[in-house]
Design a protein around this motif. Structure first.
Motif, PDB file in Angstrom:
ATOM      1  N   LYS A  89      -4.687  -8.101  -8.860  1.00 51.50           N
ATOM      2  CA  LYS A  89      -4.826  -9.602  -8.777  1.00 51.50           C
ATOM      3  C   LYS A  89      -3.851 -10.066  -9.732  1.00 51.50           C
ATOM      4  CE  LYS A  89      -9.626 -10.204  -7.003  1.00 51.50           C
ATOM      5  NZ  LYS A  89     -10.751 -10.709  -7.361  1.00 51.50           N
ATOM      6  N   LYS A  90      -3.687  -9.418 -11.141  1.00 52.24           N
ATOM      7  CA  LYS A  90      -2.943  -9.903 -12.032  1.00 52.24           C
ATOM      8  C   LYS A  90      -1.520  -9.739 -11.690  1.00 52.24           C
ATOM      9  CE  LYS A  90      -5.962  -9.308 -15.632  1.00 52.24           C
ATOM     10  NZ  LYS A  90      -6.176  -8.752 -17.195  1.00 52.24           N
ATOM     11  N   ILE A  91      -1.092  -8.582 -11.026  1.00 50.65           N
ATOM     12  CA  ILE A  91       0.101  -8.255 -10.587  1.00 50.65           C
ATOM     13  C   ILE A  91       0.821  -9.303  -9.324  1.00 50.65           C
ATOM     14  CG2 ILE A  91       1.645  -6.566  -9.315  1.00 50.65           C
ATOM     15  CD1 ILE A  91      -0.113  -4.315 -10.740  1.00 50.65           C
ATOM     16  N   LYS A  92      -0.372  -9.472  -8.542  1.00 51.54           N
ATOM     17  CA  LYS A  92       0.168 -10.521  -7.451  1.00 51.54           C
ATOM     18  C   LYS A  92       0.354 -11.976  -8.176  1.00 51.54           C
ATOM     19  CE  LYS A  92      -2.664 -12.314  -3.951  1.00 51.54           C
ATOM     20  NZ  LYS A  92      -3.656 -12.167  -3.032  1.00 51.54           N
ATOM     21  N   ASN A  93      -0.445 -12.274  -8.898  1.00 51.88           N
ATOM     22  CA  ASN A  93      -0.247 -13.704  -9.527  1.00 51.88           C
ATOM     23  C   ASN A  93       1.104 -13.762 -10.252  1.00 51.88           C
ATOM     24  OD1 ASN A  93      -2.518 -14.662  -8.427  1.00 51.88           O
ATOM     25  ND2 ASN A  93      -3.728 -14.112 -10.564  1.00 51.88           N
ATOM     26  N   ILE A  94       1.713 -12.626 -10.909  1.00 50.91           N
ATOM     27  CA  ILE A  94       2.757 -12.512 -11.519  1.00 50.91           C
ATOM     28  C   ILE A  94       4.257 -12.814 -10.718  1.00 50.91           C
ATOM     29  CG2 ILE A  94       4.604 -11.266 -13.024  1.00 50.91           C
ATOM     30  CD1 ILE A  94       1.682 -10.411 -14.533  1.00 50.91           C
ATOM     31  N   PHE A  95       4.285 -11.871  -9.563  1.00 53.21           N
ATOM     32  CA  PHE A  95       5.182 -11.377  -8.975  1.00 53.21           C
ATOM     33  C   PHE A  95       5.130 -12.354  -7.244  1.00 53.21           C
ATOM     34  CE2 PHE A  95       5.157  -7.562 -11.285  1.00 53.21           C
ATOM     35  CZ  PHE A  95       6.472  -7.877 -11.800  1.00 53.21           C
ATOM     36  N   LEU A  96       4.064 -12.742  -6.919  1.00 51.43           N
ATOM     37  CA  LEU A  96       3.953 -13.472  -5.546  1.00 51.43           C
ATOM     38  C   LEU A  96       3.557 -15.009  -5.967  1.00 51.43           C
ATOM     39  CD1 LEU A  96       2.192 -10.833  -3.368  1.00 51.43           C
ATOM     40  CD2 LEU A  96       4.648 -11.115  -3.648  1.00 51.43           C
TER      41      LEU A  96
END
Length: 103
Positions: free
Chosen positions: A96-103
Motif C-alpha cells: 500500500k505504501k509502495i503503491k501510493n508512492i509510485f502510482l
C-alpha cells in the motif's frame, strides 16, 4: 565446480513460512509489528550474508589470494535466493505504501 542449488526447496519453505506468519498475523496470534519485524530481520540478515560473501569472493577473484571456494559460492547463492524471496515478501507487506508512492 558449482554445486546444485536448492532453489525449489528454499522457495517452498519460505512461502510456507511466510503464509504461516501471515495467518498468525491475521488471526491475531502475533502483532503486525512482530510479523513485519520477522521478515525484516530475514531480509537484512540474508542481504548481509550475500554482501559479505560477495566481497570475499570478489577478493578471491581479483587478487587471487586463495583459490575460489565452491562452498562460499554455494552459500552466496543460497543467501541470495532467500534475500530475493524475502524482498518480494517485503514488497507484499508494504504494497500500500509502495503503491501510493509510485502510482
Amino acid at each position: 565446480m558449482f554445486g546444485q542449488y536448492y532453489l525449489l526447496p528454499l522457495t517452498l519453505l519460505l512461502i510456507i513460512l511466510y503464509t504461516l506468519t501471515y495467518f498468525l498475523y491475521t488471526d491475531g496470534t502475533i502483532t503486525k509489528r512482530t510479523y513485519k519485524l520477522i521478515w525484516l530481520i530475514i531480509l537484512i540478515a540474508s542481504s548481509l550474508i550475500v554482501s559479505i560473501l560477495g566481497l570475499i569472493l570478489e577478493y578471491y577473484i581479483n587478487y587471487q589470494i586463495f583459490p575460489i571456494d565452491s562452498t562460499l559460492i554455494f552459500w552466496h547463492v543460497e543467501a541470495g535466493i532467500i534475500a530475493t524471496l524475502s524482498g518480494i515478501f517485503h514488497i507484499h507487506i508494504y504494497w500500500k505504501k509502495i503503491k501510493n508512492i509510485f502510482l
